[in-house]
Structures are given as C-alpha cells and as structure tokens.
Write a protein that holds these residues in place. Structure first.
Motif, PDB file in Angstrom:
ATOM      1  N   TYR A  26       0.865  -1.192   0.000  1.00  0.00           N
ATOM      2  CA  TYR A  26       0.000   0.000   0.000  1.00  0.00           C
ATOM      3  C   TYR A  26       0.897   1.235   0.000  1.00  0.00           C
ATOM      4  O   TYR A  26       1.200   1.826   1.035  1.00  0.00           O
ATOM      5  N   SER A  27       1.327   1.613  -1.208  1.00  0.00           N
ATOM      6  CA  SER A  27       2.222   2.749  -1.409  1.00  0.00           C
ATOM      7  C   SER A  27       1.449   3.845  -2.119  1.00  0.00           C
ATOM      8  O   SER A  27       1.010   3.674  -3.263  1.00  0.00           O
ATOM      9  N   LEU A  28       1.273   4.991  -1.463  1.00  0.00           N
ATOM     10  CA  LEU A  28       0.491   6.076  -2.059  1.00  0.00           C
ATOM     11  C   LEU A  28       1.070   6.552  -3.390  1.00  0.00           C
ATOM     12  O   LEU A  28       0.317   6.771  -4.348  1.00  0.00           O
ATOM     13  N   PRO A  29       2.406   6.722  -3.523  1.00  0.00           N
ATOM     14  CA  PRO A  29       2.936   7.108  -4.837  1.00  0.00           C
ATOM     15  C   PRO A  29       2.637   6.080  -5.921  1.00  0.00           C
ATOM     16  O   PRO A  29       2.278   6.445  -7.051  1.00  0.00           O
ATOM     17  N   ARG A  30       2.763   4.790  -5.599  1.00  0.00           N
ATOM     18  CA  ARG A  30       2.479   3.754  -6.595  1.00  0.00           C
ATOM     19  C   ARG A  30       0.982   3.700  -6.928  1.00  0.00           C
ATOM     20  O   ARG A  30       0.607   3.506  -8.083  1.00  0.00           O
ATOM     21  N   LEU A  31       0.149   3.865  -5.918  1.00  0.00           N
ATOM     22  CA  LEU A  31      -1.289   3.884  -6.163  1.00  0.00           C
ATOM     23  C   LEU A  31      -1.662   5.035  -7.092  1.00  0.00           C
ATOM     24  O   LEU A  31      -2.428   4.865  -8.059  1.00  0.00           O
ATOM     25  N   ALA A  32      -1.115   6.221  -6.832  1.00  0.00           N
ATOM     26  CA  ALA A  32      -1.437   7.391  -7.642  1.00  0.00           C
ATOM     27  C   ALA A  32      -0.919   7.230  -9.073  1.00  0.00           C
ATOM     28  O   ALA A  32      -1.619   7.568 -10.040  1.00  0.00           O
ATOM     29  N   LEU A  33       0.291   6.693  -9.214  1.00  0.00           N
ATOM     30  CA  LEU A  33       0.867   6.531 -10.548  1.00  0.00           C
ATOM     31  C   LEU A  33       0.101   5.480 -11.345  1.00  0.00           C
ATOM     32  O   LEU A  33      -0.168   5.666 -12.544  1.00  0.00           O
ATOM     33  N   ALA A  34      -0.269   4.387 -10.682  1.00  0.00           N
ATOM     34  CA  ALA A  34      -1.029   3.341 -11.379  1.00  0.00           C
ATOM     35  C   ALA A  34      -2.371   3.870 -11.853  1.00  0.00           C
ATOM     36  O   ALA A  34      -2.802   3.588 -12.978  1.00  0.00           O
ATOM     37  N   ARG A  35      -3.051   4.655 -11.016  1.00  0.00           N
ATOM     38  CA  ARG A  35      -4.341   5.226 -11.424  1.00  0.00           C
ATOM     39  C   ARG A  35      -4.170   6.189 -12.595  1.00  0.00           C
ATOM     40  O   ARG A  35      -4.964   6.182 -13.545  1.00  0.00           O
ATOM     41  N   ALA A  36      -3.131   7.023 -12.537  1.00  0.00           N
ATOM     42  CA  ALA A  36      -2.923   8.000 -13.601  1.00  0.00           C
ATOM     43  C   ALA A  36      -2.607   7.307 -14.924  1.00  0.00           C
ATOM     44  O   ALA A  36      -3.204   7.612 -15.967  1.00  0.00           O
ATOM     45  N   LEU A  37      -1.670   6.376 -14.907  1.00  0.00           N
ATOM     46  CA  LEU A  37      -1.294   5.673 -16.132  1.00  0.00           C
ATOM     47  C   LEU A  37      -2.371   4.684 -16.562  1.00  0.00           C
ATOM     48  O   LEU A  37      -2.498   4.372 -17.745  1.00  0.00           O
ATOM     49  N   GLY A  38      -3.157   4.190 -15.582  1.00  0.00           N
ATOM     50  CA  GLY A  38      -4.232   3.254 -15.904  1.00  0.00           C
ATOM     51  C   GLY A  38      -5.323   3.866 -16.759  1.00  0.00           C
ATOM     52  O   GLY A  38      -6.065   3.140 -17.437  1.00  0.00           O
ATOM     53  N   ALA A  39      -5.426   5.191 -16.747  1.00  0.00           N
ATOM     54  CA  ALA A  39      -6.391   5.860 -17.620  1.00  0.00           C
ATOM     55  C   ALA A  39      -6.015   5.693 -19.081  1.00  0.00           C
ATOM     56  O   ALA A  39      -6.865   5.798 -19.972  1.00  0.00           O
ATOM     57  N   LEU A  40      -4.724   5.406 -19.345  1.00  0.00           N
ATOM     58  CA  LEU A  40      -4.245   5.206 -20.709  1.00  0.00           C
ATOM     59  C   LEU A  40      -4.247   3.733 -21.099  1.00  0.00           C
ATOM     60  O   LEU A  40      -4.561   3.394 -22.244  1.00  0.00           O
ATOM     61  N   SER A  41      -3.899   2.870 -20.150  1.00  0.00           N
ATOM     62  CA  SER A  41      -3.841   1.434 -20.445  1.00  0.00           C
ATOM     63  C   SER A  41      -3.959   0.648 -19.155  1.00  0.00           C
ATOM     64  O   SER A  41      -3.292   0.980 -18.158  1.00  0.00           O
ATOM     65  N   PRO A  42      -4.777  -0.441 -19.143  1.00  0.00           N
ATOM     66  CA  PRO A  42      -4.876  -1.263 -17.927  1.00  0.00           C
ATOM     67  C   PRO A  42      -3.562  -1.946 -17.570  1.00  0.00           C
ATOM     68  O   PRO A  42      -3.384  -2.384 -16.428  1.00  0.00           O
ATOM     69  N   ARG A  43      -2.631  -2.045 -18.519  1.00  0.00           N
ATOM     70  CA  ARG A  43      -1.339  -2.677 -18.226  1.00  0.00           C
ATOM     71  C   ARG A  43      -0.577  -1.896 -17.158  1.00  0.00           C
ATOM     72  O   ARG A  43       0.310  -2.446 -16.487  1.00  0.00           O
ATOM     73  N   ALA A  44      -0.915  -0.629 -16.946  1.00  0.00           N
ATOM     74  CA  ALA A  44      -0.235   0.169 -15.917  1.00  0.00           C
ATOM     75  C   ALA A  44      -0.420  -0.428 -14.528  1.00  0.00           C
ATOM     76  O   ALA A  44       0.456  -0.293 -13.663  1.00  0.00           O
ATOM     77  N   TYR A  45      -1.547  -1.105 -14.308  1.00  0.00           N
ATOM     78  CA  TYR A  45      -1.834  -1.660 -12.985  1.00  0.00           C
ATOM     79  C   TYR A  45      -0.975  -2.887 -12.662  1.00  0.00           C
ATOM     80  O   TYR A  45      -0.948  -3.337 -11.517  1.00  0.00           O
ATOM     81  N   VAL A  46      -0.312  -3.435 -13.682  1.00  0.00           N
ATOM     82  CA  VAL A  46       0.568  -4.588 -13.452  1.00  0.00           C
ATOM     83  C   VAL A  46       1.969  -4.292 -13.982  1.00  0.00           C
ATOM     84  O   VAL A  46       2.728  -5.199 -14.331  1.00  0.00           O
ATOM     85  N   SER A  47       2.326  -3.005 -14.034  1.00  0.00           N
ATOM     86  CA  SER A  47       3.640  -2.583 -14.512  1.00  0.00           C
ATOM     87  C   SER A  47       4.607  -2.472 -13.341  1.00  0.00           C
ATOM     88  O   SER A  47       4.236  -2.673 -12.175  1.00  0.00           O
TER      89      SER A  47
END
Length: 417
Positions: free
Chosen positions: A8-29
């Motif tokens: 549960y890392s706030l920076p990783r959560l925020a980055l995954a959500r931001a990049l996830g708007a472009l591609s779902p692969r961001a959530y498993v990057s």
C-alpha cells in the motif's frame, strides 16, 4: 523464493491510477503496487506447514484489488493488513511441517481453506462463529490479546501469512484439506469458488414455484448454475451472461434460458420468457410484478441489483454473492414486492445431505465421485513470471475468453494461456 507482493504505497497507487487511464497494463507494470519479489522461504511455525504451490486461482477480489476497483471507505479495510502476498485459492504439496503438526505430512497434496479463524490464530476459546464453523464471520479478524497475526480475513490479505501467489505458501494445519487420490490439482484448484457458490445455494435454496435466475456467468455464476442442476434437477434455471464463451458454458452446465441482454432489453425479454406483463413507469426501466422466485446475483453491481429487483417476483429472494463498487440504484421494488435481499459470504462447515461437512470437502467428494464436473471453468494458466498477462486476461474477459485464470509457479516462463 518468488512472491507477488501488494504494497500500500500512495505514490504507486497514484501513478497506477494516472497511467491506468491510458492502459490497464499500468496496474501490473513496474510502477504498480503489485510486484514480483524475491523473499526468504517461510519457516514453518508450531502447528503450521509450508506448502509448495501447484496451482493458485486468481479470484475476482484479487482482480479488483490489483486494478484498484474499489472505494477508500470500504468497511473491510479495517480487517486487512499490508504488505501482503496475494493468493487464497490454492493447491499444493506439503513440503515442511512445524512442531506439533499431526493433520498433514510432508508429501500430502492439499487444498487451502484460507480463513484465518480463531483456530488458526490460536485464540481460545473460539468465538461463537468459529465454533459453529462459520469461519468467514469470525469475530476476531484483527489482532487481539494473545493473537500472533496482524489483521486479515483470510490468507492473501494478511501481512503475517504468505499467500499462494508464490513458490510456497504457509498455512495452519487446520487450513489444509487433503486432495483425494486420483483428483488432479486442476480440479482441486476450483474448490474455493465452488464452495462460495455452494454456500449460497445451501443457505438459500431455489424455490419450485417458478424459474430461478443466476445473474452473471463468471466463475461464481457458472458454479451456481452447475450446483443448481446437480442438487435441484427439477428446478428451472435461467442465467444472464455477458460474453459468448460464458453463454456456451452456462448452457452446458444446465441453464435452460441464457440471456445476453442487459438493462431495459433484459427486462423486456424476460417478460416474454416468463409470461409476465411489463409495468412501464413514467421514466426509467420497466419491471415485472410476477417474475423470478430466486435471483442469485453473482455480480453485485448497482445495475445488477436494480435489474434483479425489477425481474424478481413477489416475495422473491435475491442472494448477493458478488461484490462490486457501491453505487446508487432505484430500489423501490424491494419494499413494494416484499423482496428479501440477503448476502452470502464465502463458506465454512455446511449441512449437506444430513451431515455437517466442510464446503471444500463436499466439493472434493462431488468431483471425485463424478457427480459434478466444473473443469471447463479453468480456462487459463500462467507461470508466476507472467502474472501481468494473467491478471490482464482475468480483467479483460471479453477479449481473452477467460473464466478462471490460475497462476502456476512451477511452470516454465514460456508456457501459459
């Protein structure tokens, strides 16, 4: 050993959500909260065992967590701890046992019962729920006096227990159920979701005064259709399936009618199928005064709840086994038709054909005896290194054709799908 760790890392959560708007692969990057890490092998504690993972299914709850599909105010966040190794639908071979273990031996093939009950936590006397075998309703899922484990409902969401998305997982001996001789790891790996569906049908059986509906044909929905045919062959079952591959399996498992529609179109077609006149309000979807006797909602979204209420007959029961992100829905038919909306939470020790048995043991015997075969539900297997592909397949079922996706830590990196 290798393990899939969710931090549960706030920076990783925020980055995954931001990049996830472009591609779902961001959530498993490599920027996501979920990462494949090297960790020390777990050491068996007194009463515990270390199990080499054979096959571990990806649950819908795992998919929701990895793709951050939920609200921050979810009440269950009080009952989990981080970081944790995901994975609770597990099979494997006992590799080592700790002091005092008598129920299993090294070399035993086992299925995991994931619930971190009072018996697992070593808290005595057990709470009333655990004493009854209602392990998901344990009153002590967070650390209390004398409890060695941090908060966690089950293996896979507790920082103090290594989950099954790893080369090895750990379990208390009371959590390990032997796999009968001749039954494959592949069939045994379906025990957990089958037991979830079985619990809902045993506690809220279908009525015979009209057809019954299974809403959603993912893993839980298809298991529910199969269980209804096996245990209630005289009851007519209809189903709602989103994708073509789900519709084919629903028909094979025993659904007489399988709807592909949703929303207004679903209500209108159902009216024709069940022979009930449509009630048309000034605004919004139509509804039925006379409809389905029991609705097993294995999706649990605002849309399926609202539509289910419109499809339910008077004094019907809607059984909620799926859990989606809460939203507002129009619930007036709930009171008007005196519909009972009930939740069904996982599984434990159940009453089945006059005996009190663990739900996983019931499944293993049904599968061993050939009374039920849900093997087609296991559609995809991936090695641990390809966890990103596995989660994407589970997330994009319409594209992948997936129903149940499993991780296989012992497989070669080039295998899978």
């Amino acid at each position: 050993m290798r393990a899939l760790v969710f931090r549960y890392s706030l920076p990783r959560l925020a980055l995954a959500r931001a990049l996830g708007a472009l591609s779902p692969r961001a959530y498993v990057s490599r920027f996501a909260p979920l990462q494949l890490e090297e960790r020390p092998d777990p050491e068996p504690r007194p009463g515990w065992a270390v199990v080499r993972t054979a096959l571990a299914g990806i649950c819908g709850s795992d998919v929701k967590q990895v793709f951050l599909d939920g609200n921050r105010d979810n009440p269950l966040t009080a009952l989990i701890s981080f970081p944790h190794v995901l994975g609770h639908e597990a099979t494997g071979t006992v590799e080592r046992t700790g002091p005092g273990v008598t129920r299993v031996r090294e070399g035993d093939r086992v299925v995991l019962d994931p619930w971190l009950s009072c018996f697992v936590r070593g808290v005595a006397p057990p709470c009333d729920a655990c004493a009854r075998g209602d392990f998901p309703l344990c009153e002590r899922p967070s650390r209390g006096a004398g409890d060695p484990l941090p908060a966690g409902i089950h293996t896979g969401n507790c920082a103090g227990v290594v989950g099954a998305f790893a080369d090895r997982f750990e379990a208390h001996e009371t959590q390990l159920i032997p796999i009968p001789s001749g039954l494959s790891f592949e069939l045994a790996a379906l025990a957990d979701p089958f037991a979830v569906a079985l619990h809902s049908v045993l506690h809220y059986p279908p009525r015979d005064d009209g057809p019954n509906l299974v809403y959603g044909c993912g893993v839980l929905g298809l298991m529910t259709v199969a269980i209804l045919r096996a245990l209630h062959p005289g009851v007519e079952t209809h189903a709602v399936a989103r994708f073509a591959h789900q519709r084919r399996l629903a028909e094979a498992f025993g659904a007489r009618v399988v709807y592909r529609e949703s929303g207004r179109a679903l209500v209108e077609r159902a009216a024709t199928v069940v022979g009930a006149p449509l009630q048309r309000p000034w605004n919004g979807m139509p509804w039925l005064l006379r409809g389905y006797s029991t609705v097993y909602d294995t999706v649990g979204s605002a849309e399926t709840l609202e539509t289910g209420l419109r499809l339910a007959g008077p004094r019907a029961t809607i059984v909620l086994t799926g859990v989606a992100t809460p939203r507002r829905f129009e619930w007036t038919p709930l009171y008007f038709k005196e519909v009972a909306l009930v939740g069904s939470n996982a599984f434990g020790v159940e009453t089945f054909e006059g005996e009190r048995l663990h739900a996983i043991a019931i499944y293993l015997e049904l599968a061993r005896s050939g009374r039920i075969d849900v093997s087609p539900v296991l559609t995809h297997r991936f090695p641990l290194e390809r966890y990103a592909d596995a989660f994407l397949a589970a997330h994009r079922k319409g594209r992948s054709g997936a129903v149940k996706v499993a991780l296989e830590p012992g497989a070669t990196p080039s295998s899978g799908a």
